[in-house]
Design a protein around this motif. Structure first.
Motif, PDB file in Angstrom:
ATOM      1  N   SER A  22      -4.042   0.663  -2.905  1.00 59.60           N
ATOM      2  CA  SER A  22      -5.492   0.727  -2.791  1.00 59.60           C
ATOM      3  C   SER A  22      -6.081   1.683  -3.819  1.00 59.60           C
ATOM      4  O   SER A  22      -5.676   2.844  -3.890  1.00 59.60           O
ATOM      5  CB  SER A  22      -5.869   1.213  -1.386  1.00 59.60           C
ATOM      6  N   TYR A  42      -4.823  -8.061   4.871  1.00 60.68           N
ATOM      7  CA  TYR A  42      -4.919  -7.916   3.418  1.00 60.68           C
ATOM      8  C   TYR A  42      -4.854  -9.250   2.670  1.00 60.68           C
ATOM      9  O   TYR A  42      -5.151  -9.308   1.486  1.00 60.68           O
ATOM     10  CB  TYR A  42      -3.805  -7.003   2.904  1.00 60.68           C
ATOM     11  N   MET A  45      -7.864 -10.313   0.536  1.00 58.43           N
ATOM     12  CA  MET A  45      -8.457  -9.330  -0.369  1.00 58.43           C
ATOM     13  C   MET A  45      -8.230  -9.718  -1.824  1.00 58.43           C
ATOM     14  O   MET A  45      -7.218 -10.332  -2.162  1.00 58.43           O
ATOM     15  CB  MET A  45      -7.890  -7.949  -0.099  1.00 58.43           C
ATOM     16  N   ASP A  66     -10.590  -2.121  -2.230  1.00 61.06           N
ATOM     17  CA  ASP A  66     -10.804  -2.381  -0.814  1.00 61.06           C
ATOM     18  C   ASP A  66     -11.518  -1.219  -0.145  1.00 61.06           C
ATOM     19  O   ASP A  66     -11.732  -0.182  -0.722  1.00 61.06           O
ATOM     20  CB  ASP A  66      -9.458  -2.630  -0.125  1.00 61.06           C
TER      21      ASP A  66
END
Length: 72
Positions: A22, A42, A45, A66
Protein backbone atom coordinates in the motif's frame (compact mmCIF):
# COMPACT_ATOMS: atom_id res chain seq x y z
CA UNK A 1 -6.11 -2.96 -14.21
CA UNK A 2 -7.33 -4.53 -10.98
CA UNK A 3 -5.43 -6.96 -8.77
CA UNK A 4 -7.74 -9.79 -9.87
CA UNK A 5 -7.30 -8.99 -13.57
CA UNK A 6 -3.53 -9.03 -13.16
CA UNK A 7 -3.55 -12.30 -11.21
CA UNK A 8 -5.75 -13.95 -13.84
CA UNK A 9 -2.81 -13.59 -16.25
CA UNK A 10 -0.70 -16.08 -14.27
CA UNK A 11 -0.69 -19.50 -15.93
CA UNK A 12 0.61 -21.73 -13.08
CA UNK A 13 -2.76 -22.38 -11.44
CA UNK A 14 -2.52 -19.18 -9.40
CA UNK A 15 0.26 -20.51 -7.17
CA UNK A 16 2.45 -17.40 -7.52
CA UNK A 17 3.03 -15.83 -4.10
CA UNK A 18 2.26 -12.13 -4.06
CA UNK A 19 2.51 -9.24 -1.65
CA UNK A 20 0.10 -6.35 -1.88
CA UNK A 21 1.90 -3.15 -0.94
CA UNK A 22 0.00 0.00 0.00
CA UNK A 23 1.29 3.43 -0.95
CA UNK A 24 -0.93 4.90 1.79
CA UNK A 25 0.38 2.77 4.67
CA UNK A 26 3.79 2.31 3.05
CA UNK A 27 3.85 -1.40 3.80
CA UNK A 28 2.65 -4.85 2.85
CA UNK A 29 -1.07 -5.20 3.62
CA UNK A 30 -1.58 -8.79 2.41
CA UNK A 31 0.46 -11.85 1.41
CA UNK A 32 -0.87 -14.97 -0.27
CA UNK A 33 -1.22 -16.68 -3.62
CA UNK A 34 -2.60 -15.18 -6.79
CA UNK A 35 -5.60 -17.51 -6.52
CA UNK A 36 -6.35 -16.57 -2.90
CA UNK A 37 -6.49 -12.85 -3.66
CA UNK A 38 -9.74 -13.36 -5.62
CA UNK A 39 -11.55 -13.86 -2.30
CA UNK A 40 -10.27 -10.73 -0.55
CA UNK A 41 -11.39 -7.12 -0.38
CA UNK A 42 -8.29 -6.25 -2.42
CA UNK A 43 -9.33 -8.09 -5.62
CA UNK A 44 -11.03 -5.07 -7.21
CA UNK A 45 -8.40 -2.49 -6.25
CA UNK A 46 -6.43 -0.75 -8.97
CA UNK A 47 -2.79 -1.70 -9.50
CA UNK A 48 -0.46 1.29 -9.60
CA UNK A 49 2.75 -0.63 -10.40
CA UNK A 50 4.63 -3.90 -9.94
CA UNK A 51 8.05 -4.25 -8.33
CA UNK A 52 10.86 -6.17 -10.02
CA UNK A 53 11.68 -9.46 -8.31
CA UNK A 54 14.54 -9.03 -5.88
CA UNK A 55 17.42 -11.48 -5.99
CA UNK A 56 16.72 -14.70 -4.11
CA UNK A 57 12.98 -13.92 -3.98
CA UNK A 58 10.07 -15.44 -5.83
CA UNK A 59 7.42 -13.15 -4.31
CA UNK A 60 5.87 -10.63 -6.69
CA UNK A 61 4.93 -7.31 -5.11
CA UNK A 62 1.89 -5.51 -6.50
CA UNK A 63 1.61 -1.86 -5.49
CA UNK A 64 -1.80 -0.33 -4.77
CA UNK A 65 -3.20 3.13 -4.21
CA UNK A 66 -5.78 2.47 -1.50
CA UNK A 67 -7.48 3.65 1.64
CA UNK A 68 -7.06 0.35 3.50
CA UNK A 69 -4.99 0.18 6.67
CA UNK A 70 -2.75 -2.76 7.52
CA UNK A 71 -4.49 -5.96 8.73
CA UNK A 72 -4.20 -6.72 12.42
Amino acid sequence: MTVQELCELFVDDGLQTINLWSHNTEGVIWTGTAEEVYYTEYADMEVSSIDNLESNSDVLTINLLDDITEEE
